[in-house]
Design a protein around this motif. Structure first.
Motif, short mmCIF file in Angstrom:
data_model
loop_
_atom_site.label_atom_id
_atom_site.label_comp_id
_atom_site.label_asym_id
_atom_site.label_seq_id
_atom_site.Cartn_x
_atom_site.Cartn_y
_atom_site.Cartn_z
N GLU A 99 1.06 -1.12 0.10
CA GLU A 99 0.05 -0.04 0.05
C GLU A 99 0.91 1.20 -0.10
O GLU A 99 0.26 2.30 -0.23
CB GLU A 99 -0.77 -0.01 1.15
N ALA A 102 0.47 3.58 -2.87
CA ALA A 102 -0.95 4.21 -3.41
C ALA A 102 -0.79 5.64 -3.19
O ALA A 102 -0.15 6.18 -2.54
CB ALA A 102 -2.01 3.61 -2.51
N SER A 103 -1.64 6.35 -3.96
CA SER A 103 -1.54 7.79 -4.01
C SER A 103 -1.48 8.50 -2.77
O SER A 103 -0.91 9.63 -2.64
CB SER A 103 -2.43 8.44 -4.95
N PHE A 166 -3.51 -2.38 -2.51
CA PHE A 166 -3.13 -1.16 -3.15
C PHE A 166 -4.50 -0.39 -3.50
O PHE A 166 -4.73 0.83 -3.48
CB PHE A 166 -2.25 -1.15 -4.29
N GLU A 167 -5.43 -1.07 -4.01
CA GLU A 167 -6.75 -0.42 -4.48
C GLU A 167 -7.59 0.15 -3.39
O GLU A 167 -8.00 1.12 -3.48
CB GLU A 167 -7.37 -1.71 -5.17
N SER A 170 -5.82 3.38 -2.16
CA SER A 170 -6.07 4.27 -3.09
C SER A 170 -7.62 5.00 -3.02
O SER A 170 -7.78 6.16 -3.12
CB SER A 170 -5.86 3.88 -4.48
#
Length: 342
Positions: A99, A102-103, A166-167, A170
């Protein structure tokens, strides 16, 4: 004249009420006072763990008070993805996408080294017993205390996950330029109330923000919300010197609480009353036309630090109790917080 983005929403009030109702229902599925967690989980198997973590955090905060905010932020970002399971601590590997990139995390999280050091100390005393997720949760509590904030008891007994997302990192973590409706919905999804949202946002009384996260705010809505007095104009001028509208400077930083940046107190809310919140997501709590309840809470906490401390403590327990049921079945106690055990 069109309303500024800070005061404008495409969601009518009825839709907002429906959205909140939906997320109150769904959010209750995610946070729980899990029976696996207890205050005395380590009493017989690692009785010194709280002392070890406290002493390590004392050293870190003495060396740099900003380290307190780094650990609190790390804990928050962990709990909003798969629950408080240490997933945010995992590095990328060939078989696992973590993670950290991630942004909302890639330029925001910097407390990993601190948790590594604490983990090494705990492992030398109690090998294979204390999870990284528990270490991070306890360390966040101690971090707050060490910069003047309140105490709360930390239930423990978490396991470390073998997965990361990660999703979800985000999607789940609120961002600096987000509107109030979206922020509240993300908290409700985790089982955290509007009151929890307002109280936990008070953690921004410590810590720094990058220019990239407040450039749009100081170039747009800041003058709309502030009182435009001499002090406000000086503050805005200083911010613009740190964070130019063009020409780089994305990584330049400013304290989110410019009054007492290294002290955990209620001045964050007093800043919002003056319309001088550094991040749009912070000022929205007070200035959004949809923030009837959050505005009342900002006023309350600005004038009553005891109420803020009490609610922050309660809300941090709720945050820490967001669990990952899978980790209790399939989780582990990692030897190294950055990697799943082999």
């Amino acid at each position: 004249m069109a309303l500024s983005p800070l005061f404008h929403s495409n969601l009518p009030s009825l839709q907002f009420v429906l959205l909140v109702s939906i997320f109150i229902f769904s959010g209750s599925l995610y946070a729980s006072d899990d029976p696996h967690l207890s205050l005395d989980y380590y009493a017989s198997i690692c009785p010194t763990v709280f002392d070890i973590i406290r002493k390590e955090m004392e050293c870190e905060v003495l060396s740099d008070p900003r380290n307190a905010a780094l650990v609190v932020r790390l804990h928050f970002h962990d709990c909003f993805v798969q629950g408080c399971d240490g997933s945010v601590l995992l590095d990328d590997t060939i078989t696992l996408q973590g993670e950290k990139k991630a942004s909302p995390n890639i330029n925001s999280l910097k407390g990993f080294r601190i948790i590594d050091k604490i983990k090494n100390k705990v492992e030398s005393e109690c090998p294979g017993i204390v999870s990284c997720a528990d270490i991070l949760t306890i360390a966040a509590r101690d971090a707050v205390i060490l910069v003047g904030g309140p105490y709360w008891d930390v239930p423990v007994g978490r396991k470390d996950s073998k997965t990361a997302s990660f999703e979800l990192a985000s999607a789940n973590i609120p961002t600096a330029d987000e509107g109030l409706v979206s922020i509240i919905s993300k908290f409700l999804y985790q089982g955290l109330s509007v009151t929890d949202t307002a109280a936990l946002s008070g953690a921004h009384t410590i810590g720094m923000a990058r220019c990239a996260n407040f450039r749009a705010r100081i170039s747009g809505d800041f003058e709309t919300t502030s009182d435009k007095g001499p002090m406000s104009e000086t503050y805005l001028s200083n911010l613009k010197s740190i964070c130019p509208a063009a020409g780089g400077g994305d990584n330049n930083v400013s304290a989110m609480d410019n009054i007492t940046p290294n002290l955990f107190d209620n001045s964050y809310y007093q800043i919002l009353l003056r319309g001088e919140g550094l991040l749009n997501s912070d000022q929205e709590l007070y200035s959004s036309i949809l923030g009837i309840q959050t505005k009342q809470l900002v006023v309350k906490y600005a004038h009553d630090p005891i109420s803020f401390f009490q609610q922050f403590s309660d809300s941090m327990v709720k945050l820490g109790n967001i669990t990952n049921p899978d980790s209790f079945t399939n989780g582990e106690v990692r030897k190294n917080c950055r990697f799943v055990n082999t």
